[in-house]
Design an enzyme around this catalytic site. Structure first.
Site, PDB file in Angstrom:
ATOM      1  CG  HIS A 241      38.986  60.290  52.420  1.00  0.00           C
ATOM      2  ND1 HIS A 241      39.216  60.265  53.774  1.00  0.00           N
ATOM      3  CD2 HIS A 241      40.008  60.981  51.885  1.00  0.00           C
ATOM      4  CE1 HIS A 241      40.344  60.919  54.039  1.00  0.00           C
ATOM      5  NE2 HIS A 241      40.842  61.360  52.899  1.00  0.00           N
ATOM      6  CG  ASP A 269      37.791  58.124  55.962  1.00  0.00           C
ATOM      7  OD1 ASP A 269      37.978  57.524  54.878  1.00  0.00           O
ATOM      8  OD2 ASP A 269      38.218  59.275  56.191  1.00  0.00           O
ATOM      9  N   GLY A 348      46.909  65.702  51.980  1.00  0.00           N
ATOM     10  CA  GLY A 348      47.974  64.782  51.613  1.00  0.00           C
ATOM     11  C   GLY A 348      48.335  63.846  52.744  1.00  0.00           C
ATOM     12  CB  SER A 350      43.964  61.541  53.755  1.00  0.00           C
ATOM     13  OG  SER A 350      43.024  62.480  54.174  1.00  0.00           O
ATOM     14  CB  SER A 365      39.378  60.566  58.980  1.00  0.00           C
ATOM     15  OG  SER A 365      38.189  60.845  58.267  1.00  0.00           O
TER      16      SER A 365
END
Length: 457
Positions: A241, A269, A348, A350, A365
């Site tokens: 993402h 993801d 932040g 991720s 994720s």
């Protein structure tokens, strides 16, 4: 999580949910008889004998453990995966899951649908749980929920998963009526599915080396997961993402870095970024206080095991694995195959790395909560990412080599760089072996020298 550098319009689109993961599929029964009852010592996962100090300190802080408990827990978890893999191969379709429990993970429980398996389970130093449904049957129920999610609005039922500890498929919903509606749409009966009521709606942690920051198209911020290679191209794994194929990245120093080579989201993801010659892939992730933790491999941790996460917003935090193979409905779409943890995270973080001891587990994720009050975080497992994109994890081991094609004529031969799942059989040096734990094969981990990962058959 994408950082505060993202445009407001991009931020507004990121409200979302997180996800969970399930252990591997049942495997064919092994012909080898179980060992005689009594004290059992299983082989440990490679690299487990020297856990990084940063991992030990963070586990003590976040899991409220003493130094002795922390060391004992990692030893027990390193051995439990091997025991569970041996039993899964032995039980075959009767296998219904495995998990560790207790402050030091001293208790390994293996579930079976046949009480006659109790002696074999106890002979491996585990406790037997006799249950109604095998793992394959539970997965078939979840697959019906997966299919219903494709055609159903999932905002009120954001998470569903197989819970091996209760031998049930569970749906997390904001109300009983929302859960009942999903179950009906899936063509299931109420007795097939348990319900957990929660107001939480996990979001994609998109607001933002493993753990270092990077920027996408000069706007959004995420965190580097794990260094990888593909042939001669160096790069890193991260969350799907965070960017689409072709999106450009800059490093934490805001110098040119690379380009997204592939990205999948939703559905999964996962993504990877190929970097330019100014950047070098390493086996490091940032731990406590900026000190580095080195990755030795990608052996998958069991449910109940401890994991730690690094991210560019909140740094280094630890918790435990709650579920494998969980599906989560984000506003952007459903993501399957995630792992749920008790580790906190914030926007932040991720894309950042999850590790269990020295073993890479996955990339951050989404989730809910924060690192002030605690929360739930989901990660995309690293082994499917490596397999899907044909990548090799950068580790402290000798070069793993380029992953061998999964469907070539030599698929039966063990090969460094290939991702193996529990139950897979290979030939090596004239002998046959069966896989005990999900992992990507490292060059120095050939079957005859890694009994924690391979059982001779």
């Amino acid at each position: 999580m994408v950082g505060r550098h993202a445009a407001r319009s991009r931020r507004a689109a990121l409200t979302a949910l997180g996800a969970l993961v399930l252990t591997a599929l049942p495997a064919a029964a092994s012909a080898a008889p179980p060992p005689a009852p009594g004290p059992v010592s299983a082989a440990r996962t490679p690299g487990a004998e020297k856990p990084p100090a940063q991992v030990l300190r963070a586990m003590q802080r976040d899991l409220k453990l003493t130094p002795d408990q922390t060391s004992a827990r990692l030893v027990n978890e390193a051995e439990a995966g091997t025991r569970a893999g041996m039993l899964r191969n032995t039980l075959g379709d009767r296998f219904a899951g495995a998990w560790v429990s207790g402050a030091t993970s001293a208790r390994l429980t293996v579930a079976t649908t046949d009480a006659a398996d109790t002696a074999a389970i106890e002979a491996q130093g585990a406790e037997a749980a006799v249950v109604e449904k095998g793992l394959a049957e539970l997965r078939s129920v979840k697959e019906k929920l997966d299919a219903a999610a494709v055609r159903t609005e999932m905002r009120e039922t954001p998470v569903w998963y197989v819970d091996v500890r209760t031998n049930r498929v569970m749906v997390q919903a904001t109300s009983e009526s929302a859960a009942a509606d999903l179950v009906e749409r899936a063509g299931l009966e109420g007795r097939d599915v348990g319900v957990r009521i929660s107001a939480e709606r996990p979001r994609v942690l998109k607001d933002l080396v493993g753990g270092d920051a990077y920027y996408i198209n000069g706007q959004a911020r995420c965190s580097i997961g794990f260094s990888v290679t593909k042939d001669q191209q160096q790069g890193f794994a991260t969350a799907g993402h965070c960017g689409e194929p072709g999106a450009t990245t800059t490093g934490s120093d805001e110098t040119e870095q690379g380009t997204f080579q592939a990205s999948t989201f939703p559905g999964k993801d996962m993504a990877w970024v190929g970097v330019n010659a100014d950047w070098t892939a390493t086996p490091d992730v940032y731990g406590e206080g900026g000190r580095k933790v080195q990755v030795a491999g990608s052996v998958e941790a069991l449910v109940g095991a401890s994991v730690c996460r690094s991210g560019s917003t909140t740094g280094w935090h630890c918790g435990t694995v709650q579920q494998h193979d969980t599906s989560v409905s984000y506003p952007e779409g459903t993501v399957d195959g995630l792992t749920e943890t008790t580790v906190c995270a914030e926007p932040g973080d991720s894309g950042g790395p999850f590790v269990a001891g020295t073993q890479a587990q996955g990339t951050t994720s989404g989730g809910s909560g924060d690192c002030t009050n605690g929360g739930t975080t989901f990660y995309q497992p690293i082994n499917p990412l490596l397999s899907d994109f044909g990548l090799t994890l950068k580790t402290t081991s000798a070069a793993a080599g380029t992953p061998a094609p999964q469907d070539n004529a030599a698929a039966d031969a063990w090969a460094a760089g290939r991702v193996y799942e529990v139950g897979a059989t290979v030939s090596h040096a004239g002998l046959r072996y069966r896989c005990l734990q999900n992992h990507q094969a490292q060059g120095v981990w050939s079957p005859e020298v890694t009994p924690a990962l391979w059982q001779r058959v």
